[in-house]
Write a protein that holds these residues in place. Structure first.
Motif, short mmCIF file in Angstrom:
data_model
loop_
_atom_site.label_atom_id
_atom_site.label_comp_id
_atom_site.label_asym_id
_atom_site.label_seq_id
_atom_site.Cartn_x
_atom_site.Cartn_y
_atom_site.Cartn_z
N ALA A 1 0.65 -0.95 0.37
CA ALA A 1 0.01 0.07 0.24
C ALA A 1 0.96 1.56 -0.43
N SER A 2 0.69 2.46 -0.64
CA SER A 2 1.15 3.04 -0.30
C SER A 2 1.48 3.95 0.46
N THR B 1 5.38 -6.49 -2.99
CA THR B 1 4.72 -4.80 -3.72
C THR B 1 5.61 -4.29 -2.77
N GLY B 2 5.87 -4.50 -1.71
CA GLY B 2 6.20 -4.22 -0.41
C GLY B 2 7.26 -2.89 -0.78
N ARG C 1 8.51 -3.13 -4.05
CA ARG C 1 8.34 -1.75 -5.42
C ARG C 1 7.86 -0.62 -4.93
N LEU C 2 6.94 -0.70 -3.66
CA LEU C 2 6.20 0.65 -3.03
C LEU C 2 8.23 1.19 -1.88
N GLU D 1 9.42 2.37 -5.86
CA GLU D 1 8.36 3.94 -6.27
C GLU D 1 8.65 5.19 -5.18
N SER E 1 -1.99 -3.24 2.51
CA SER E 1 -2.71 -2.86 1.96
C SER E 1 -3.85 -3.46 1.68
N MET E 2 -4.90 -4.06 1.61
CA MET E 2 -6.64 -4.18 1.55
C MET E 2 -6.04 -5.95 1.09
N GLY E 3 -5.24 -5.73 0.16
CA GLY E 3 -4.90 -7.85 -0.33
C GLY E 3 -4.50 -8.01 1.06
N THR E 4 -3.58 -7.89 2.05
CA THR E 4 -3.00 -9.00 3.26
C THR E 4 -3.96 -8.67 3.69
N ARG F 1 -4.07 1.73 4.12
CA ARG F 1 -4.28 3.10 3.35
C ARG F 1 -4.47 2.47 1.39
N GLU F 2 -6.18 3.39 1.55
CA GLU F 2 -6.85 2.96 0.83
C GLU F 2 -7.60 4.28 1.00
C1 LIG Z 1 2.38 1.96 -6.58
C2 LIG Z 1 1.47 1.18 -6.18
C3 LIG Z 1 0.52 1.28 -5.24
C4 LIG Z 1 -0.61 0.83 -4.28
N1 LIG Z 1 -1.56 1.52 -3.70
C5 LIG Z 1 -2.02 0.75 -2.75
C6 LIG Z 1 -3.16 1.09 -1.73
O1 LIG Z 1 -2.21 2.69 -1.06
N2 LIG Z 1 -3.27 0.31 -0.93
C7 LIG Z 1 -3.81 -0.72 -1.27
O2 LIG Z 1 -4.77 -1.72 -0.22
N3 LIG Z 1 -3.63 -1.56 -2.34
C8 LIG Z 1 -2.57 -0.21 -2.89
N4 LIG Z 1 -1.99 -1.53 -4.10
C9 LIG Z 1 -2.07 -2.17 -4.57
C10 LIG Z 1 -1.22 -4.08 -4.20
O3 LIG Z 1 -0.15 -3.39 -3.86
C11 LIG Z 1 -1.65 -4.87 -4.50
O4 LIG Z 1 -3.48 -5.62 -4.01
C12 LIG Z 1 -0.99 -6.11 -3.92
O5 LIG Z 1 -1.19 -7.31 -4.75
C13 LIG Z 1 -0.95 -6.24 -2.57
O6 LIG Z 1 0.09 -7.29 -2.68
P1 LIG Z 1 0.71 -7.47 -0.51
O7 LIG Z 1 -0.52 -7.17 0.36
O8 LIG Z 1 1.18 -9.29 -0.83
O9 LIG Z 1 1.83 -6.29 -0.69
C14 LIG Z 1 -1.26 -0.51 -5.04
C15 LIG Z 1 0.51 -1.30 -5.76
C16 LIG Z 1 0.76 0.15 -6.71
C17 LIG Z 1 2.07 -0.93 -7.51
#
Ligand SMILES: Cc1cc2nc3c(=O)[nH]c(=O)nc-3n(C[C@H](O)[C@H](O)[C@H](O)COP(=O)(O)O)c2cc1C
Length: 202
Positions: free
Chosen positions: A14-15, A41-42, A44-45, A48, A96-99, A131-132
């Motif tokens: 998440a951002s 993706t952490g 990656r953030l 970025e 993230s909303m995914g986690t 954070r969403e």
């Molecule tokens: C640049 C970027 C910003 C993102 N920002 C958010 C965010 O603010 N909140 C969120 O829930 N997901 C965000 N995402 C989407 C998650 O990264 C995505 O759902 C990912 O699969 C989460 O995986 P993780 O929980 O294993 O890190 C973002 C993705 C990218 C690439």
């Protein structure tokens, strides 16, 4: 709680990577042992948002690592995956909303998900920093489910009553609240004192 008991810090996609790096620096400065896990993706953030592309840059940004152990998110045999390993609790920052959804369902398909599941079953602190915006009904239901299960939902929502002048003031606001909920007293972020606001020392 013994000073040697570690905090598990998970950074997901998440951002808000600057919150995590500031928190890691504060825990380092306080000599708190940290088990660190970063999702794909952490990373990656981190790249970025902070141009942090690997462990050396992360070490440089979060102070000298005195007691930090970095685990791979696919290593479900690592220490934070075990309920018998002592722990002060876990913070997922940013979350993230995914986690968040995975933890709410107990899927444990990564070390981060497993460690959070362990924190809940062992009735330890689990602080999630989502954070969403906006939130869907599914996000909100997952957060409510987790709050009922014992997690603390601590959104990355800095206040403005301390009249922040720098981005760092906003970051410290959130990090200060996380530290308070971990039971770690550090002068990070503003504090109310007898109706007055005491700014953090840094
Ligand atoms: C640049 C970027 C910003 C993102 N920002 C958010 C965010 O603010 N909140 C969120 O829930 N997901 C965000 N995402 C989407 C998650 O990264 C995505 O759902 C990912 O699969 C989460 O995986 P993780 O929980 O294993 O890190 C973002 C993705 C990218 C690439």
């Amino acid at each position: 709680m013994a000073a040697d008991v570690s905090v598990t810090l998970a950074l997901t996609g998440a951002s808000g990577a600057p919150y995590a790096v500031r928190l890691l620096r504060a825990l380092n400065e306080a000599d708190v042992p940290v088990g660190l896990v970063i999702s794909r993706t952490g990373w990656r953030l981190l790249a970025e948002e902070l141009a942090i592309t690997g462990e050396p840059e992360l070490r440089a940004a979060s102070g000298p690592w005195k007691r930090v152990v970095l685990y791979g998110d696919d290593d479900r045999g690592a220490t934070p995956a075990s309920g018998s390993a002592p722990s002060r609790g876990m913070v997922v920052c940013p979350c993230s909303m995914g986690t968040l959804a995975s933890i709410a369902q107990g899927t444990t398909r990564s070390l981060i998900e497993r460690a959070a599941d362990v924190a809940l079953k062992e009735r330890r602190r689990l602080i999630l920093v989502p954070r969403e915006t906006p939130y869907s009904a599914i996000h909100l239901e997952n957060m409510l489910r987790l709050a009922h299960a014992g997690a603390t939902i601590l959104p990355a929502s800095p206040g403005f009553y301390h009249r922040p002048e720098r981005i760092e003031d906003l970051i410290d606001f959130v990090v200060g609240r996380i530290l308070q909920h971990l039971g770690i007293e550090l002068a990070v972020g503003p504090r109310w004192k007898a109706g007055e606001i005491t700014p953090g020392s840094d």
